[in-house]
Design a protein around this motif. Structure first.
Motif, PDB file in Angstrom:
ATOM      1  N   GLY A 168       0.811  -1.216   0.000  1.00  0.00           N
ATOM      2  CA  GLY A 168       0.000   0.000   0.000  1.00  0.00           C
ATOM      3  C   GLY A 168       0.843   1.263   0.000  1.00  0.00           C
ATOM      4  O   GLY A 168       0.478   2.275  -0.622  1.00  0.00           O
ATOM      5  N   VAL A 171       1.905   1.722  -3.561  1.00  0.00           N
ATOM      6  CA  VAL A 171       0.770   2.192  -4.366  1.00  0.00           C
ATOM      7  C   VAL A 171       0.477   3.659  -4.070  1.00  0.00           C
ATOM      8  O   VAL A 171       0.219   4.454  -4.990  1.00  0.00           O
ATOM      9  N   LEU A 172       0.516   4.035  -2.792  1.00  0.00           N
ATOM     10  CA  LEU A 172       0.252   5.428  -2.436  1.00  0.00           C
ATOM     11  C   LEU A 172       1.300   6.353  -3.041  1.00  0.00           C
ATOM     12  O   LEU A 172       0.971   7.456  -3.505  1.00  0.00           O
ATOM     13  N   ALA A 175       0.318   6.809  -6.580  1.00  0.00           N
ATOM     14  CA  ALA A 175      -0.915   7.605  -6.686  1.00  0.00           C
ATOM     15  C   ALA A 175      -0.614   9.089  -6.499  1.00  0.00           C
ATOM     16  O   ALA A 175      -1.135   9.937  -7.254  1.00  0.00           O
ATOM     17  N   PHE A 290       0.202   1.265 -10.527  1.00  0.00           N
ATOM     18  CA  PHE A 290      -0.827   1.669  -9.562  1.00  0.00           C
ATOM     19  C   PHE A 290      -2.000   0.693  -9.587  1.00  0.00           C
ATOM     20  O   PHE A 290      -2.446   0.206  -8.534  1.00  0.00           O
ATOM     21  N   LEU A 294      -2.697  -2.020  -6.594  1.00  0.00           N
ATOM     22  CA  LEU A 294      -3.933  -1.913  -5.823  1.00  0.00           C
ATOM     23  C   LEU A 294      -4.649  -3.267  -5.754  1.00  0.00           C
ATOM     24  O   LEU A 294      -5.163  -3.671  -4.701  1.00  0.00           O
ATOM     25  N   MET A 297      -2.803  -5.956  -3.439  1.00  0.00           N
ATOM     26  CA  MET A 297      -2.929  -5.819  -1.984  1.00  0.00           C
ATOM     27  C   MET A 297      -3.900  -6.837  -1.400  1.00  0.00           C
ATOM     28  O   MET A 297      -3.690  -7.363  -0.306  1.00  0.00           O
ATOM     29  N   SER A 298      -4.972  -7.151  -2.136  1.00  0.00           N
ATOM     30  CA  SER A 298      -5.971  -8.098  -1.617  1.00  0.00           C
ATOM     31  C   SER A 298      -5.413  -9.517  -1.503  1.00  0.00           C
ATOM     32  O   SER A 298      -5.852 -10.298  -0.652  1.00  0.00           O
TER      33      SER A 298
END
Length: 545
Positions: A168, A171-172, A175, A290, A294, A297-298
């Motif tokens: 995360g 990814v942030l 972003a 990105f 995202l 992450m799951s």
């Protein structure tokens, strides 16, 4: 009786657990954002803080500074691991997140090398040291804090939020860069807009502190404190506790070594590969990473939950074996999809370099060493993503197919002229050096490959916080798990972009850096198979009592 058998531990409520997971995960995202934003913007920072026209050297210098932060993570693990085992989990990672936020914001305030000269990279190195120290204490604190709140049957799932938070943070970082690009014109972003993502760290720091100040101390630590079971010297006891040397060795090579090299290959090596030799447009690469990041992450949560049923070892073994089988094919496919013109031309009209002293020295300019003429040609071909074969000869010659390219004298004194001239000559044979915007089908294929690499990372990383927490006794848990984790992540993984870059620059094969990952994973798999027990998850006293 085992160390934890007599410890009365208060069971936290569901509401407390949700707060623990939320605050710990958010803080971890922000702290890894701070650490990763440097790598995400590496292609800009090489011009801002390093005075060189050599693209390969500039990027290697950026990755060297990136590696400095990782080099100091084990020291941070020792320092903050000691404090975490002596003073508590909560207040220790409050200190680490504060240190990280201040250091990251500092990067956004440093004048460029054009303004203050060599002082600029020196300050950058100092701030990366502070970041490394902070991160050395962050992960262990957050992972243990969640693990010691979680019920044993859900420990893998709950701690997997910490693993997902690491992705995360990456990814942030992407972003924020994408948003800044959308709001700031391209020239302004290259000139000063890149500072905004670093300065944003101050806001993220405030949010992290606010959330973490609401937390109470770990119930396991509170119980140990009440019963007087706090370690006298956690660092020394980590190496003297019965059986702990073996556990540290296994955690370092069989767990951390595997997960960290796969993680940095899947995220950073792919980013550098697509941006660099494949010449895919920067914004396109950022959008791809990105979206895939995202989604990925799951998978950390899925693997963490799965490990609560099948054990911690099985997912890591599966991920490591699949990595050994699929790593090279995945990157070969990435190259074919990202820049098909470059790859196809290399097959139809292969490039051959003939001449004396045909070896490259990536750091020649830095150490004021002479680079041979052949070495300069090889360096430019590699940086351009052009595969070549090399044969010894008395005179320097470059042939494409069966035809020879004329080498201009000014190419050997001017790197920009050499790059432009070689690429112009090769373009006549179909090599495509324009910024790539892959077609939709190719983009979907690239995303699928990156998702596959991300799943390999999730398999080897999703259950690790629970596994490491269960491997070590509570009184020295912070130190014992942080030290091997951050040595592995700091040196085996953190140096990966630099080591892989040097291997590629030295061999001229844009895929050769992957052998570093392959070797670490292969060795780690042997250690993992030997050192981690099979079967369902078990607390420390059940496995090692």
């Amino acid at each position: 009786m085992s160390e934890t058998a007599s410890t009365a531990i208060r069971e936290p409520s569901e509401k407390e657990i949700r707060l623990v997971i939320g605050a710990s995960s958010a803080g971890t995202i922000f702290e890894w954002y701070d650490f990763f934003i440097y790598g995400t913007l590496a292609y800009i920072l090489k011009d801002a803080f390093y005075d060189t026209d050599n693209e390969t050297l500039g990027l290697l210098l950026v990755w060297s500074t990136f590696a400095v932060g990782f080099a100091f993570r084990p020291i941070g693990a020792v320092l903050f691991g000691y404090l975490g085992d002596k003073l508590g989990r909560k207040y220790t990672f409050l200190v680490t997140v504060t240190l990280m936020g201040i250091a990251t914001a500092g990067v956004g305030l440093i004048p460029t090398v054009d303004t203050i000269g060599i002082v600029a990279p020196i300050i950058i190195i100092f701030l990366r040291i502070l970041q490394g120290l902070a991160l050395g204490g962050e992960y262990g604190g957050a992972a243990i804090y969640v693990a010691e709140h979680a019920p044993p049957e859900k420990r893998g799932y709950y701690t997997s939020f910490i693993q997902a938070s690491v992705a995360g943070g990456f990814v942030l970082s992407i972003a924020v860069v994408l948003i800044c690009r959308a709001l700031i014109p391209e020239d302004d972003f290259a000139a000063w807009g890149w500072r905004v993502p670093f300065l944003l760290s101050i806001i993220l720091l405030g949010i992290s502190l606010w959330m973490r100040l609401m937390l109470s101390e770990s119930p396991v630590f509170q119980a140990m404190k009440q019963e007087g079971k706090i370690a006298g010297n956690p660092f020394i006891e980590s190496f003297t506790y019965p059986g702990n040397k073996k556990r540290i060795f296994v955690a370092l090579f069989g767990v951390s070594g595997i997960l960290t090299t796969i993680w940095y290959t899947g995220f950073f090596s792919s980013m550098s590969f697509l941006r660099g030799p494949m010449n895919v447009a920067d914004q396109t690469v950022e959008l791809i990473l990105f979206v895939t990041g995202l989604i990925i992450m799951s998978f950390y949560l899925i693997v963490g939950k799965w490990s609560d049923r099948v054990g911690r070892k099985k997912p890591i073994v599966i991920g490591a074996v699949l990595t050994l089988l699929l790593l090279f094919p995945a990157f070969w496919a990435l190259g074919s999809l990202a820049n098909p013109g470059l790859q196809e031309s290399a097959k139809i009209t292969p490039v051959r370099v003939e001449g004396p002293q045909c070896t490259t020295d990536p750091f020649a300019e830095l150490f004021d060493r002479d680079q041979t003429q052949c070495g300069k040609i090889l360096e430019t071909l590699t940086a351009s993503g052009v595969a070549y074969t090399m044969v010894p000869g008395e005179a320097l010659r470059v042939t494409v197919g069966s035809e020879e390219i004329g080498l201009e004298p000014e190419w050997f004194d001017d790197g920009a002229a050499r790059k432009a001239g070689l690429q112009a000559a090769l373009s006549e044979y179909g090599f495509d050096f324009t910024k790539q915007q892959p077609e939709l089908a190719n983009l979907l294929g690239i995303c699928a490959i990156l998702l596959g690499l991300g799943i390999l990372s999730a398999l080897t990383y999703g259950s690790v916080a629970a596994l490491l927490s269960e491997m070590f006794p509570p009184s020295i848990r912070y130190s014992s798990m942080s030290i091997p984790y951050h040595i592995g992540a700091g040196y085996l993984g953190g140096f990966l972009p630099l080591i892989a870059g040097v291997i590629v620059a030295s061999t001229g094969n844009i895929y050769s850096g992957l052998w570093y990952t392959w070797g670490i994973v292969a060795f780690g798999l042997v250690v993992l198979w030997w050192g981690i027990p099979d079967g369902p998850p078990r607390d420390f006293e059940d496995t090692h009592g």
